[in-house]
Design an enzyme around this catalytic site. Structure first.
Site, mmCIF file in Angstrom:
data_model
loop_
_atom_site.group_PDB
_atom_site.id
_atom_site.type_symbol
_atom_site.label_atom_id
_atom_site.label_comp_id
_atom_site.label_asym_id
_atom_site.label_seq_id
_atom_site.Cartn_x
_atom_site.Cartn_y
_atom_site.Cartn_z
ATOM 1 N N TYR A 92 0.829 -1.197 0.000
ATOM 2 C CA TYR A 92 0.000 0.000 0.000
ATOM 3 C C TYR A 92 0.868 1.252 0.000
ATOM 4 C CZ TYR A 92 -3.950 2.971 1.519
ATOM 5 O OH TYR A 92 -4.942 3.917 1.616
ATOM 6 N N SER A 185 1.620 -7.615 2.361
ATOM 7 C CA SER A 185 0.648 -6.630 2.814
ATOM 8 C C SER A 185 -0.423 -6.416 1.725
ATOM 9 C CB SER A 185 1.356 -5.334 3.206
ATOM 10 O OG SER A 185 0.479 -4.465 3.882
ATOM 11 N N ASP A 271 1.436 -8.310 14.572
ATOM 12 C CA ASP A 271 1.075 -7.392 13.485
ATOM 13 C C ASP A 271 -0.193 -6.635 13.859
ATOM 14 O OD1 ASP A 271 0.498 -6.100 11.098
ATOM 15 O OD2 ASP A 271 0.852 -7.862 9.840
ATOM 16 N N HIS A 308 4.283 -6.380 11.459
ATOM 17 C CA HIS A 308 3.957 -6.365 10.038
ATOM 18 C C HIS A 308 5.160 -6.688 9.163
ATOM 19 C CE1 HIS A 308 1.128 -5.593 6.867
ATOM 20 N NE2 HIS A 308 1.844 -4.618 6.337
#
Length: 335
Positions: A92, A185, A271, A308
């Site tokens: 992202y 992700s 995460d 993450h």
């Protein structure tokens, strides 16, 4: 960062019912039928670099609505035969960057296509693909056009990602029967979506996948991107039903259920960006609706003390070894 409120045993059993619209399959058939009616390759030109061991090309292909989507195609220099190929989707806020930024897969001997994210570049990496379609919604990519599934940014981005597979199969030096998807992700969520829409892939490798179990993710995750949806709803309180309906057409769990390719997952249990339970929701239901005589192979790697970032280089090594074992069973080695 806190640990997941779920134990690993509970995560391995977590299998929520996703609010999947009745016309989910028809929605995506119609969307992709409109896209594939157009020739896929627009432009392919050599890209000069300072990397003597690799060759790169600047690729433009026709994505959603025929919009030009940019990508880097890179492969080992001086290798003439068609190679197994990795299509990679960035995270992202990232673009495709420069051709020397993502080299793991071509250095490992694969042909590699790195797709740009339409309209997203500028937060974490450069890109040069626009998203010219405006619609009511919030200010960030995850909220662009969020009031209607036909207007939603991820309808366009997922369509681009499917077209990237078509584009790479039209490029020279690609073994079209051995195409693998990779993403982390957002890229991991996009890889799952394509795996549910394209049924002749060799493998999919997804790490900390975004876009999974989205209603729950928005409810429990504060950071972006899920937090951006929550902040939009904090202002637009009457939009909740429309938002949940739109998100139901792009939920990675629904795509994962339809996937047929072998899958490799990685998740950090600390995460807070993509909560572990949401990735496990996709993993636990992976291939469940694929109607195969034998369910697709899948494996999960868990990193209890990572967030993450997951397993980072350790996880990439596991990915390389696993993919080699899938494509060349005789080379199989222990992770």
């Amino acid at each position: 960062m806190p640990n997941s409120p779920f134990s690993l045993d509970a995560l391995e059993q977590y299998s929520p019912t996703i609010d999947e619209p009745d016309d989910f399959d028809q929605f995506w058939r119609d969307t992709l039928a409109e896209a594939v009616a157009r020739p896929v390759l627009v432009d392919v030109r050599p890209e000069p670099t300072d990397l003597r061991l690799l060759d790169s090309w600047d690729v433009t292909f026709a994505g959603f609505g025929g919009d030009p989507v940019r990508a880097w195609y890179t492969r080992p220099a001086g290798v003439a035969e068609p190679l197994p190929t990795v299509v990679e989707y960035p995270g992202y806020g990232r673009g495709r960057g420069l051709p020397h930024e993502r080299l793991t897969w071509p250095v490992a001997g694969y042909a590699h296509l790195l797709m740009d994210n339409r309209g997203q570049a500028g937060q974490y990496g450069a890109g040069d693909t626009a998203d010219p379609h405006g619609a009511p919604g919030g200010p960030s990519p995850v909220t662009w056009g969020i009031l209607d599934p036909r207007d939603y940014h991820y309808r366009r981005l997922i369509t681009d990602a499917v077209r990237a597979v078509e584009a790479v199969r039209a490029l020279p030096g690609v073994d079209g029967d051995r195409v693998t998807l990779v993403g982390n992700s957002q890229g991991g969520g996009i890889a799952l979506a394509v795996a549910g829409l394209v049924d002749d892939l060799s493998a999919v490798l997804t790490t900390a996948p975004f876009l999974c179990d989205m209603r729950r993710a928005v409810q429990v995750s504060d950071p972006a991107p899920y937090g951006e949806i929550a902040r939009y709803l904090a202002v637009h309180r009457d939009a909740e039903d429309a938002v949940w309906r739109t998100l139901s057409y792009v939920d990675g769990v629904s795509f994962a259920r339809r996937a047929t390719a072998p899958a490799h997952f990685g998740i950090g249990l600390r995460d807070t960006v993509c909560p572990p339970r949401t990735g496990f929701a996709a993993y636990n239901q992976y291939g469940a609706a694929a109607r195969l005589p034998v369910p697709p192979a899948r494996e999960m790697h868990v990193y209890p003390f990572n967030g993450h970032e997951g397993g980072e280089a350790v996880h990439v090594r596991r990915q390389l070894r696993w993919l080699d074992s899938v494509l060349h069973p005789a080379h199989a080695s222990t992770n």
